[in-house]
Design a protein around this motif. Structure first.
Motif, PDB file in Angstrom:
ATOM      1  N   THR A 102       1.002  -1.323   0.010  1.00  0.00           N
ATOM      2  CA  THR A 102      -0.088   0.063  -0.004  1.00  0.00           C
ATOM      3  C   THR A 102       1.001   1.208   0.015  1.00  0.00           C
ATOM      4  O   THR A 102       1.770   1.411   0.800  1.00  0.00           O
ATOM      5  CB  THR A 102      -1.111   0.037   1.139  1.00  0.00           C
ATOM      6  OG1 THR A 102      -0.245   0.263   2.408  1.00  0.00           O
ATOM      7  CG2 THR A 102      -1.714  -1.055   1.248  1.00  0.00           C
ATOM      8  N   GLN A 108      -6.818   1.900   1.068  1.00  0.00           N
ATOM      9  CA  GLN A 108      -7.491   0.996   1.777  1.00  0.00           C
ATOM     10  C   GLN A 108      -7.426  -0.586   1.624  1.00  0.00           C
ATOM     11  O   GLN A 108      -7.566  -0.971   0.403  1.00  0.00           O
ATOM     12  CB  GLN A 108      -8.912   1.373   2.121  1.00  0.00           C
ATOM     13  CG  GLN A 108      -9.059   2.842   2.642  1.00  0.00           C
ATOM     14  CD  GLN A 108     -10.902   2.895   2.856  1.00  0.00           C
ATOM     15  OE1 GLN A 108     -11.624   2.149   3.372  1.00  0.00           O
ATOM     16  NE2 GLN A 108     -11.213   4.120   2.887  1.00  0.00           N
ATOM     17  N   PHE A 109      -6.925  -1.164   2.740  1.00  0.00           N
ATOM     18  CA  PHE A 109      -6.865  -2.845   2.357  1.00  0.00           C
ATOM     19  C   PHE A 109      -7.817  -3.287   3.394  1.00  0.00           C
ATOM     20  O   PHE A 109      -7.325  -3.317   4.781  1.00  0.00           O
ATOM     21  CB  PHE A 109      -5.581  -3.081   2.453  1.00  0.00           C
ATOM     22  CG  PHE A 109      -5.323  -4.793   2.388  1.00  0.00           C
ATOM     23  CD1 PHE A 109      -6.062  -5.468   1.756  1.00  0.00           C
ATOM     24  CD2 PHE A 109      -4.080  -5.308   2.687  1.00  0.00           C
ATOM     25  CE1 PHE A 109      -5.963  -6.871   1.669  1.00  0.00           C
ATOM     26  CE2 PHE A 109      -3.912  -6.723   2.825  1.00  0.00           C
ATOM     27  CZ  PHE A 109      -4.907  -7.490   2.184  1.00  0.00           C
ATOM     28  N   ASN A 110      -8.898  -3.815   3.175  1.00  0.00           N
ATOM     29  CA  ASN A 110     -10.017  -4.209   4.220  1.00  0.00           C
ATOM     30  C   ASN A 110     -10.089  -5.638   4.047  1.00  0.00           C
ATOM     31  O   ASN A 110     -10.399  -6.313   2.813  1.00  0.00           O
ATOM     32  CB  ASN A 110     -11.282  -3.403   4.186  1.00  0.00           C
ATOM     33  CG  ASN A 110     -11.052  -1.931   4.244  1.00  0.00           C
ATOM     34  OD1 ASN A 110     -10.179  -1.646   5.252  1.00  0.00           O
ATOM     35  ND2 ASN A 110     -11.538  -1.120   3.537  1.00  0.00           N
ATOM     36  N   LEU A 129       2.664  -2.488   4.351  1.00  0.00           N
ATOM     37  CA  LEU A 129       1.884  -1.481   4.428  1.00  0.00           C
ATOM     38  C   LEU A 129       2.626  -0.273   4.506  1.00  0.00           C
ATOM     39  O   LEU A 129       2.858   0.010   5.949  1.00  0.00           O
ATOM     40  CB  LEU A 129       0.651  -1.955   5.399  1.00  0.00           C
ATOM     41  CG  LEU A 129      -0.169  -3.207   5.241  1.00  0.00           C
ATOM     42  CD1 LEU A 129      -1.118  -3.140   6.126  1.00  0.00           C
ATOM     43  CD2 LEU A 129      -0.560  -3.264   3.876  1.00  0.00           C
ATOM     44  N   PHE A 134      -5.897  -0.145   7.088  1.00  0.00           N
ATOM     45  CA  PHE A 134      -6.357  -1.328   7.002  1.00  0.00           C
ATOM     46  C   PHE A 134      -7.365  -1.912   8.199  1.00  0.00           C
ATOM     47  O   PHE A 134      -7.352  -0.974   9.299  1.00  0.00           O
ATOM     48  CB  PHE A 134      -5.259  -2.377   7.191  1.00  0.00           C
ATOM     49  CG  PHE A 134      -4.627  -2.356   8.537  1.00  0.00           C
ATOM     50  CD1 PHE A 134      -4.910  -3.343   9.471  1.00  0.00           C
ATOM     51  CD2 PHE A 134      -3.601  -1.359   8.796  1.00  0.00           C
ATOM     52  CE1 PHE A 134      -4.562  -3.383  10.807  1.00  0.00           C
ATOM     53  CE2 PHE A 134      -3.199  -1.421  10.215  1.00  0.00           C
ATOM     54  CZ  PHE A 134      -3.548  -2.311  11.165  1.00  0.00           C
ATOM     55  N   TRP A 136      -9.229  -5.282   9.441  1.00  0.00           N
ATOM     56  CA  TRP A 136      -9.444  -6.703   9.373  1.00  0.00           C
ATOM     57  C   TRP A 136     -10.185  -7.004  10.348  1.00  0.00           C
ATOM     58  O   TRP A 136      -9.964  -6.965  11.594  1.00  0.00           O
ATOM     59  CB  TRP A 136      -7.730  -7.364   9.497  1.00  0.00           C
ATOM     60  CG  TRP A 136      -6.902  -6.944   8.223  1.00  0.00           C
ATOM     61  CD1 TRP A 136      -7.351  -6.320   7.057  1.00  0.00           C
ATOM     62  CD2 TRP A 136      -5.652  -7.290   8.015  1.00  0.00           C
ATOM     63  NE1 TRP A 136      -6.111  -5.869   6.230  1.00  0.00           N
ATOM     64  CE2 TRP A 136      -5.365  -6.565   6.804  1.00  0.00           C
ATOM     65  CE3 TRP A 136      -4.761  -7.859   8.883  1.00  0.00           C
ATOM     66  CZ2 TRP A 136      -3.754  -7.060   6.522  1.00  0.00           C
ATOM     67  CZ3 TRP A 136      -3.316  -7.997   8.363  1.00  0.00           C
ATOM     68  CH2 TRP A 136      -2.865  -7.361   7.204  1.00  0.00           C
TER      69      TRP A 136
END
Length: 598
Positions: A102, A108-110, A129, A134, A136
């Protein structure tokens, strides 16, 4: 009229916003690059039927509804306002050691009730990242490489099963005004031969029921210059627990480590030294099967149904390495490095305790450009012979008088474990009776029919069904790739015999106990054991070469510098210059002098 106008404006705005981004949503399991995997809506982020590997502004990917999407062709990047979401049972499987990065504050990393995994056997597949957020939740994450959270990252974890094969680094995660939340998280790191867990660089974390396990044999957990509030249920670190400038007074219920540096005063709570509890932690709320009961979760275990084996460590990671020898040491010789050419690879297999179980070797004898009847063997530096249970039967030796074996198959009379693979290479790669030598002439009066290379496989067993030999166990850290020390056993001039005490090793590699050290410093050799210099001329030129991939070798009587243009300056620089001399890059090779079959 005003109400109608307002409704029109709202509908127009909604329509505009929906078109302002492009969303690729999975419709079935398949490859990331396959159009059949996705349905696309919107056009603000492009009109491609498939999402790019480098996502940018107004681009969103959603993997959902139990679909498994596989990305094997390249790493993924999240740039700009890109968003990657894995939800509702979806899974992103990164093949071929691919990873994800990222790279922008707005990305965004979800993961919400989904899985991210890279279960390839290698050590790549890093998740980095660097920026963005994020979130999770109810997720399973497996990373075959390293996991690194950088300064400009914030987010949350809730009910996460997180497994990292190598290192986990939290470097400035969260901020003093916006703590990262870690709740009900089982975090396993370092399940390969190396791997550590570090929290540093002013990270700010609010923890609840955080369970940390460092699985590598020499792994440590370090908390440095950071603030953690809340509760840490357990920390298990095989080697060391390090605490430096940790604030926030987090409670610590259980810990287990060989060494504590910095004390436990930064942690509140009972702080019970309970290895049984700390080591036994597993995923919170998410199944983590261990079919063979060796303590290694199945999706990390290369041998999930074998309690005595857990991990493969191939060398090189793919393909073969190449060995090439010049056999007239201590004289320089014709310097064509084809007197003996062998490709090789091996796989070190370890158990759940990172103890070496066995090593499986494959050797491919490709060429003999020598008149002498040379032999070949290897030493495992610093490994005593009694630490080996057995060496599988070697059929390429012929009861020569100079070779005596211990009961376990190693050579007798050696300080370290030695294995002689060939006593006379000509008996395994036989001369056709036409021309000269084997597989070194392409044409001319000395050429002969090509001989198929000889392949030999052997296994060195350290632990037999979990039982160690009299010398005890060997850990993975005690048998690094640098312990493999191959050498040529020189043939005797004027006969078909060998001189066991005349060895040629790779540069700066130590000889065996049987070597005649009186030859050091004679003729063209400039070895000096006192300084660690072995098997080099005064100009640092070697008599043996190892390249970590399979490469062409020289035709007979062609100096290696006429085929590999930058070999000499590489060698003379002690390996600091022209480090890619062997590759097929422009200017490196002269193929006309290499043995390349048409």
């Amino acid at each position: 009229m005003k109400k109608i106008l307002n409704t029109f404006v709202i509908l127009t705005l909604v329509s505009f916003l929906s078109q302002a981004q492009t969303v690729w949503t999975s419709t079935t399991s398949g490859a990331w690059s396959s159009a059949s995997t996705w349905t696309r809506t919107g056009s603000g982020g492009g009109t491609s039927a498939t999402p790019p590997a480098s996502l940018g502004n107004n681009q969103r990917v959603v993997i959902t509804s139990g679909h498994t999407v596989t990305q094997s062709s390249s790493d993924l990047e999240l740039n700009g306002s890109a968003r990657l979401t894995i939800e509702n049972g979806g899974k992103l499987n990164m093949g071929n050691n691919r990873g994800i990065t990222t790279k922008h504050n707005n990305c965004q990393f979800n993961i919400n009730n989904g899985t991210y995994e890279n279960t390839t056997a290698g050590s790549g597949g890093n998740v980095l990242l660097e920026k963005g957020t994020f979130n999770w939740k109810d997720a399973s994450v497996f990373i075959s490489g390293n996991l690194d959270f950088k300064t400009d990252v914030n987010g949350s974890m809730d009910n996460i099963c997180l497994r990292v094969k190598q290192n986990s680094k939290l470097e400035g995660l969260g901020s003093s005004s916006n703590y990262t939340t870690i709740k009900d998280v089982y975090w396993l790191t370092g399940v390969s031969n190396t791997g550590n867990f570090t929290v540093k660089s002013s990270s700010y974390i609010n923890a609840t029921n955080w369970r940390i396990v460092v699985g590598s044999n020499s792994g440590y957990a370090e908390f440095e210059n950071s603030t953690i509030t809340g509760s840490i249920f357990s920390i298990y670190a095989n080697d060391e627990l390090i605490t430096t400038s940790l604030s926030g007074n987090p409670s610590l219920a259980n810990y287990c480590t060989d060494k504590i540096t910095g004390g436990l005063g930064a942690y509140s709570g009972t702080k019970t030294n309970s290895c049984a509890i700390a080591q036994a932690q597993s995923c919170v709320g998410i199944p983590s099967a261990d079919a063979d009961g060796d303590g290694i979760i199945d999706d990390l275990d290369d041998y999930p149904n074998d309690v005595n084996r857990a991990f493969n460590s191939p060398y090189p990671s793919t393909g073969y390495a190449t060995l090439m020898f010049e056999d007239l040491w201590p004289f320089k010789g014709d310097y064509d490095f084809n007197d003996l050419v062998i490709d090789y690879k091996y796989n070190t297999i370890t158990n759940g305790l990172n103890q070496v179980v066995e090593v499986k070797y494959t050797f491919v004898l490709k060429a003999i450009g020598a008149g002498l009847r040379n032999g070949f063997g290897f030493q495992l530096d610093n490994i005593a012979p009694d630490k080996i249970t057995s060496v599988s039967t070697i059929t390429k030796t012929n009861n020569v008088s100079w070779l005596t074996l211990n009961a376990n198959g190693t050579e007798a009379g050696q300080t370290f474990a030695n294995v002689v693979l060939y006593d006379n290479v000509y008996k395994s790669l036989q001369w056709s009776g036409i021309g000269q030598m084997v597989n070194v002439y392409l044409d001319g009066p000395n050429a002969n029919p090509y001989v198929t290379p000889d392949t030999t496989e052997i296994t060195i067993t350290f632990l037999n069904n979990g039982v160690a030999p009299s010398g005890g166990v060997v850990t993975a850290s005690e048998l690094p790739s640098s312990a493999f020390n191959p050498y040529l056993i020189c043939g005797e001039e004027g006969s078909w015999n060998q001189l066991r005490n005349k060895e040629i090793h790779l540069p700066n590699r130590v000889p065996t106990s049987k070597a005649n050290t009186a030859l050091f410093g004679t003729e063209h050799d400039d070895s000096n054991p006192a300084t660690g210099k072995y098997y080099k001329t005064a100009e640092n030129l070697p008599w043996a070469i190892e390249v970590f991939e399979a490469i062409p070798y020289m035709q007979e009587k062609q100096d290696i510098s006429t085929g590999y243009n930058n070999f000499i300056p590489w060698a003379e620089s002690n390996g600091s210059s022209f480090t890619s001399w062997f590759t097929n890059s422009t200017g490196n090779r002269n193929n006309a002098n290499l043995y390349i079959r048409p």
